[in-house]
Design a protein around this motif. Structure first.
Motif, mmCIF file in Angstrom:
data_model
loop_
_atom_site.group_PDB
_atom_site.id
_atom_site.type_symbol
_atom_site.label_atom_id
_atom_site.label_comp_id
_atom_site.label_asym_id
_atom_site.label_seq_id
_atom_site.Cartn_x
_atom_site.Cartn_y
_atom_site.Cartn_z
ATOM 1 N N LEU A 164 1.534 -8.420 -2.317
ATOM 2 C CA LEU A 164 0.180 -8.820 -1.920
ATOM 3 C C LEU A 164 -0.743 -7.612 -1.761
ATOM 4 C CD1 LEU A 164 0.992 -11.613 0.699
ATOM 5 C CD2 LEU A 164 0.128 -11.915 -1.620
ATOM 6 N N ASP A 165 -0.195 -6.469 -1.420
ATOM 7 C CA ASP A 165 -1.002 -5.253 -1.234
ATOM 8 C C ASP A 165 -0.444 -4.155 -2.132
ATOM 9 O OD1 ASP A 165 -2.987 -3.648 -0.192
ATOM 10 O OD2 ASP A 165 -1.771 -3.034 1.528
ATOM 11 N N PHE A 166 -0.303 -4.476 -3.429
ATOM 12 C CA PHE A 166 0.333 -3.533 -4.356
ATOM 13 C C PHE A 166 -0.480 -2.245 -4.506
ATOM 14 C CE2 PHE A 166 -2.734 -5.675 -6.944
ATOM 15 C CZ PHE A 166 -3.100 -4.778 -7.925
ATOM 16 N N ASN A 167 -1.842 -2.318 -4.402
ATOM 17 C CA ASN A 167 -2.677 -1.118 -4.551
ATOM 18 C C ASN A 167 -3.089 -0.535 -3.202
ATOM 19 O OD1 ASN A 167 -4.342 -3.131 -3.762
ATOM 20 N ND2 ASN A 167 -5.885 -2.832 -5.365
ATOM 21 N N GLU A 168 -2.449 -1.020 -2.096
ATOM 22 C CA GLU A 168 -2.698 -0.540 -0.733
ATOM 23 C C GLU A 168 -4.160 -0.681 -0.345
ATOM 24 O OE1 GLU A 168 -1.196 3.384 -0.322
ATOM 25 O OE2 GLU A 168 0.886 2.820 -0.709
ATOM 26 N N HIS A 169 -4.777 -1.712 -0.856
ATOM 27 C CA HIS A 169 -6.183 -1.989 -0.520
ATOM 28 C C HIS A 169 -6.332 -2.329 0.964
ATOM 29 C CE1 HIS A 169 -10.237 -3.606 -0.845
ATOM 30 N NE2 HIS A 169 -9.812 -4.741 -0.317
ATOM 31 N N TYR A 170 -5.415 -3.170 1.449
ATOM 32 C CA TYR A 170 -5.510 -3.586 2.849
ATOM 33 C C TYR A 170 -4.904 -2.539 3.780
ATOM 34 C CZ TYR A 170 -6.534 -8.089 0.743
ATOM 35 O OH TYR A 170 -7.107 -9.098 0.013
ATOM 36 N N ARG A 171 -3.979 -1.795 3.277
ATOM 37 C CA ARG A 171 -3.359 -0.763 4.114
ATOM 38 C C ARG A 171 -4.364 0.292 4.512
ATOM 39 N NH1 ARG A 171 0.513 4.034 2.041
ATOM 40 N NH2 ARG A 171 0.973 4.941 4.065
ATOM 41 N N ALA A 172 -5.302 0.624 3.618
ATOM 42 C CA ALA A 172 -6.311 1.650 3.920
ATOM 43 C C ALA A 172 -7.238 1.210 5.036
ATOM 44 C CB ALA A 172 -7.102 1.981 2.662
ATOM 45 N N ARG A 211 9.194 -9.326 3.342
ATOM 46 C CA ARG A 211 8.671 -7.962 3.362
ATOM 47 C C ARG A 211 8.292 -7.507 1.957
ATOM 48 N NH1 ARG A 211 13.120 -7.066 6.870
ATOM 49 N NH2 ARG A 211 14.168 -5.789 5.298
ATOM 50 N N PHE A 212 9.100 -7.883 0.963
ATOM 51 C CA PHE A 212 8.734 -7.556 -0.416
ATOM 52 C C PHE A 212 7.500 -8.328 -0.860
ATOM 53 C CE2 PHE A 212 13.174 -6.003 -0.885
ATOM 54 C CZ PHE A 212 12.853 -4.731 -1.338
ATOM 55 N N ALA A 246 7.553 2.280 8.880
ATOM 56 C CA ALA A 246 8.804 1.856 9.516
ATOM 57 C C ALA A 246 9.700 1.127 8.518
ATOM 58 C CB ALA A 246 8.500 0.947 10.705
ATOM 59 N N THR A 247 9.089 0.340 7.660
ATOM 60 C CA THR A 247 9.881 -0.389 6.665
ATOM 61 C C THR A 247 10.523 0.561 5.682
ATOM 62 O OG1 THR A 247 8.391 -2.271 6.884
ATOM 63 C CG2 THR A 247 9.791 -2.200 4.936
ATOM 64 N N ARG A 248 9.777 1.546 5.253
ATOM 65 C CA ARG A 248 10.355 2.520 4.330
ATOM 66 C C ARG A 248 11.493 3.293 4.977
ATOM 67 N NH1 ARG A 248 4.918 4.960 1.330
ATOM 68 N NH2 ARG A 248 4.554 3.131 -0.011
ATOM 69 N N GLY A 249 11.327 3.599 6.272
ATOM 70 C CA GLY A 249 12.410 4.285 6.973
ATOM 71 C C GLY A 249 13.677 3.441 7.010
ATOM 72 N N ARG A 250 13.518 2.138 7.238
ATOM 73 C CA ARG A 250 14.679 1.255 7.245
ATOM 74 C C ARG A 250 15.338 1.195 5.876
ATOM 75 N NH1 ARG A 250 11.417 -2.177 10.559
ATOM 76 N NH2 ARG A 250 10.925 -3.462 8.738
ATOM 77 N N ARG A 251 14.517 1.162 4.841
ATOM 78 C CA ARG A 251 15.064 1.099 3.487
ATOM 79 C C ARG A 251 15.834 2.373 3.142
ATOM 80 N NH1 ARG A 251 10.582 -0.296 -0.726
ATOM 81 N NH2 ARG A 251 12.430 -0.180 -2.063
#
Length: 904
Positions: free
Chosen positions: A876-884, A870-871, A895-900
């Motif tokens: 791999l998407d440090f600048n959230e290029h693919y997330r956008a 997960r890290f 969801a991952t942030r919620g778990r953390r």
């Protein structure tokens, strides 16, 4: 010489004369001379040399003087003396004492003094019963044979010294038994409280015993009851059975023999009194209670008779039967005394109930403790049905967990006999590596069909059902490893060091007493023996593997070559192999690749490795499928054999091969992107004169940057987070390993971790498919860019040639080009420019496809349970290029942030 003179026969004879007469040496000169003449003469007694008869006469002489306690003491001491080798001519000594007692010139009280003198001549521990191990076949089967055997037996089962048949509860005390006797017998009565039943009976011998009436051990004919005022036997009803007849029947029933009135009922499986027999209810009930002892005896005896001749029952089972025989032997001694007393009553024609008369109530008292013991043995027999070996020892051990000290002592004694063969198996295994378990009783099993190369893994194993309950699983595992290590050294490592030099063999359980002492301290002495043998043997084995077979160096070689840890070697090997590996796989030859491998070794730091390691390094070609190139089938190989093959098994080498192919492909992607970047840097200035390519080249640079970022992050993850961290854990465990199994387990964990975190396990199959698709897109991008640069460079070359031709014609004073040539040049340039949109669209499709695969890969990473993966998705998407661009990726990230946050 003074010491020798003191031990000379003359000095000893003179001391004896002084001791007997109570005079000084000068006063006994006449007696001394007479004694010398007697000893030197050839006089011989006129009676038969029968030690039994002489001892009986001495006891009768003591009893005539109403010294019953001294007679009982003499009987017990004589029995103990027979078990020892203190005197070789016991009959002669006894005859001397008897002759002295019959001398009319001596006072009658001297007999007691001689008995005391005889008692003082024995060791102080003569009152303790020694251990005596009897074999099952030494016990006669018939009653007549049993009594005959018992009449000459002097040993006990070893339990008598612990209080065998000492009475509890309603049993009368020795003081009550000896009430009315002379005061000097009180000390003897106090001493009798700690003796076995046969000995306690001997304290109260009647005066009227005759030697011919003895059926058991000498001088063991007790009155079996506290003294009571004589009472006349009550008259019986017509036809009513007398109590004496019932006593006689009961004594037969005690031995499992049907009596005249009490017989075994096969239907009800018990002894019953015939209903036709006229008998009062109290006597009938008492007889039924006593008959239970015969039923218990039959149950134990039936088990021993059935198992004693069964060889498949094993040594542990035979030891169990031997222990039961010993207990039955003690029981037969009691019956022998009772039968002897009954015969005395028959000879005297007893018609009055006295203190020496056998009655049912007295039998009930005297058989109380034997009945409890037989009940324990019968329950033990039932519980041990169908068990053998270590399982049988566990069953016996479970019965020792009781609060009754006598029952616990009984079970502990049986356990010491039962566990003796197991401990012998164990010591031969841990000190010699020998396993002679014919009947499969030991908890270490051997498979003779296993070959030498699989000795450590498959040949020896634990039979968990045969592990005794008093041996823990950790101890059993250490025992297995000790013997396995010894056999591994001899058969696989060909080490001829004797086992005695590897670990010094301590004293084994040669006797049941040694076994009993060892079992009483399982967490102390026994644990120390196991630990000492375990540490010594394991340490020696690891030293041999590291010193003679370079185990640790081979382990490091696996890291450097198969896991690509030797960077300079891997890079140079790729440079040398590139011309070969780009060819179709069917055109490759292994000897050519082997030569390239040797060249790479000689040109890098790999040349300084041990020759034993370098000769094992080789090239391997995988199975070829249509369309494969050399990159797809090439692999390094490492040959293992001998002892190191125990650690690097075939399964391990298959795992290494899978990991190498994955790492080799990832390294190839890095190598390919390096070539792509070099092509871009070299051609950037050349293609500046072609502005129409600027947009296409920009697309190439952007896509290449994305790929380089992806591969660099993947390489960092694989190299540092997977390989280096796992290797560091492995190396620490290997350095701290106590035995070979620890090294093998740590190595297996290392490989399993790499397989899992490199996405090569079954759970990561979808991630691996996406990653391979990304690698395929990098190869496709290299082909597309190479095609673009090839076309662009061809076009650039033609344009430069046209300009050069035009310049040359101008220098010659001619027109640079004709209208036709110029039109042809424009047409060609236009065609090339028309190809640029196609190239751009091809790059766009490639970029879109690559990005969609990466986005899907990131979604799978975010949903993975492994935190390190997960890290990796964050990097791999440090600048959230693919997330956008991917809604699912945004949801997964939330969801991952919620778990953390919840974990924090």
């Amino acid at each position: 010489m003074a010491t020798l003179d003191q031990k000379s026969p003359n000095v000893l004879l003179q001391s004896l004369c002084c001791r007997i007469t109570g005079k000084s040496e000068a006063e006994v000169a006449h007696q001394f001379q007479y004694a010398v003449r007697v000893i030197g003469s050839n006089y011989a007694p006129t009676i038969e040399r029968d030690e039994f008869l002489v001892s009986e006469k001495i006891k009768k002489e003591l009893l005539k003087q109403r010294r019953e306690a001294d007679a009982a003491l003499f009987s017990e001491l004589h029995r103990k003396l027979q078990t020892q080798s203190v005197l070789k001519h016991r009959w002669s000594v006894l005859y001397l004492l008897l002759s002295l007692s019959e001398d009319p010139r001596k006072p009658s009280s001297r007999v007691g003094n001689y008995g005391a003198l005889f008692a003082q001549a024995l060791p102080r521990d003569a009152h303790s019963t020694p251990f005596f191990c009897t074999r099952p076949q030494s016990l006669a089967l018939g009653y007549g044979e049993r009594t005959a055997a018992l009449s000459g037996s002097v040993g006990t089962s070893g339990i008598s010294s612990l209080g065998v048949y000492t009475l509890n509860g309603p049993t009368p005390t020795p003081q009550s038994l000896l009430a009315g006797q002379p005061p000097q017998s009180a000390a003897a009565a106090a001493a009798a409280g700690a003796q076995p039943l046969g000995s306690r009976l001997a304290w109260t011998l009647p005066v009227s015993c005759s030697p011919s009436s003895a059926l058991a051990l000498p001088a063991t004919r007790p009155p079996l009851g506290p003294p009571a005022p004589g009472r006349v036997v009550q008259p019986r009803r017509d036809g009513e059975v007398s109590e004496a007849a019932l006593v006689r029947d009961i004594l037969y029933v005690f031995q499992g023999i049907d009596g005249k009135f009490i017989k075994m009922s096969a239907q009800e499986n018990c002894y019953k009194i015939d209903n036709k027999v006229v008998l009062c209810k109290s006597l009938r009930d008492t007889s039924s209670r006593l008959a239970e002892l015969g039923w218990l005896h039959n149950k134990v005896r039936k088990y021993t008779d059935a198992r004693s001749l069964d060889r498949a029952f094993g040594l542990v089972g035979q030891s169990f039967c031997a222990s039961l025989h010993q207990e039955l032997k003690e029981y037969y001694r009691l019956l022998s005394v009772l039968h002897s007393q009954l015969q005395v009553e028959d000879e005297q024609g007893v018609t009055v109930c006295t203190e020496s008369t056998l009655t049912l109530r007295r039998l009930l008292v005297w058989t109380y403790d034997p009945k409890v013991r037989l009940k324990t043995l019968a329950a033990l027999v039932d519980f041990c049905q169908g068990r053998k070996g270590g399982e049988l020892a566990s069953a016996v051990h479970s019965y020792g967990k009781t609060g009754d000290p006598q029952m616990r002592a009984l079970v502990q004694h049986i356990l010491s006999l039962v566990s003796h063969p197991i401990l012998n198996f164990l010591y031969r295994w841990i000190y010699d590596g020998e396993l002679e378990d014919t009947y499969h009783e030991f908890f270490v099993a051997s498979d003779p069909n296993v070959k030498t190369d699989r000795l450590w893994h498959d040949k020896y194993s634990l039979r968990k059902s045969m592990i005794p309950s008093f041996i823990t699983m950790d101890q059993a595992r250490k025992v297995l490893l000790i013997g396995k290590s010894i056999n591994f050294l001899h058969q696989v490592c060909h080490d001829r060091t004797p086992p005695g030099k590897i670990t010094p063999a301590s004293t084994s359980a040669d006797t049941t007493k040694d076994a009993a002492e060892l079992l009483s301290d399982l967490e102390g002495a026994f644990q120390e023996k196991i630990d000492a043998a375990y540490f010594d043997t394991s340490k020696y084995l690891l030293d041999v593997l590291n010193r003679n077979y370079l185990l640790l160096e081979h382990l490091q070689a696996m890291r450097r070559y198969l896991l690509l840890g030797q960077g300079d070697f891997i890079r140079h090997l790729m440079d040398l192999l590139k011309p070969e590996l780009v060819r179709p796989a069917t055109t490759l030859y292994q000897h050519n690749l082997t030569g390239i491998l040797e060249t790479a070794v000689r040109a890098t730091n790999a040349q300084f490795d041990n020759a034993e390691i370098l000769k094992r390094l080789d090239v391997r070609l995988l199975e070829v499928t249509p369309g494969d190139t050399g990159w797809d089938v090439f692999s390094l190989d490492y040959h293992v054999d001998g002892p190191i093959a125990t650690v690097f098994t075939r399964e391990c080498m298959v795992h290494y091969l899978r990991v190498f192919n994955f790492l080799w492909r990832a390294k190839r992607m890095e190598y390919t992107l390096t070539d792509i970047w070099k092509g871009q840097m070299c051609n950037a200035k050349l293609l500046k004169t072609m502005p129409e390519l600027s947009s296409v080249l920009h697309q190439c640079h952007i896509l290449a940057s994305e790929m380089v970022h992806f591969i660099h992050q993947m390489q960092y993850y694989i190299t540092f987070e997977v390989l280096e961290c796992s290797w560091d854990e492995l190396w620490n465990k290997v350095q701290q390993a106590q035995d070979l199994d620890h090294i093998i387990a740590a190595h297996d964990i290392f490989l399993d971790t790499i397989i899992s975190r490199c996405l090569l396990d079954n759970n990561s199959r979808s991630l691996l498919n996406q990653l391979r698709a990304i690698f395929d897109q990098i190869i496709a991008f290299q082909s597309a860019q190479d095609s673009l640069y090839r076309s662009a460079l061809e076009e650039l070359t033609l344009r430069l040639q046209f300009e050069e031709k035009k310049r040359q014609r101008e220098e010659e004073g001619e027109w640079g080009v004709t209208a036709e040539q110029e039109a042809e040049e424009k047409r060609r340039i236009q065609e090339f420019q028309e190809m640029i949109p196609k190239m751009s669209s091809q790059l766009c499709i490639l970029t879109h496809f690559y990005q969609s695969i990466v986005q899907q890969f990131l979604v799978l990473l975010m949903a993975n349970s492994d935190e390190s993966l997960r890290f990796l998705s964050f990097r791999l998407d440090f600048n959230e290029h693919y997330r956008a661009r991917e809604p699912r990726l945004r949801a997964s990230l939330g969801a991952t942030r919620g778990r953390r946050l919840s974990n924090m």
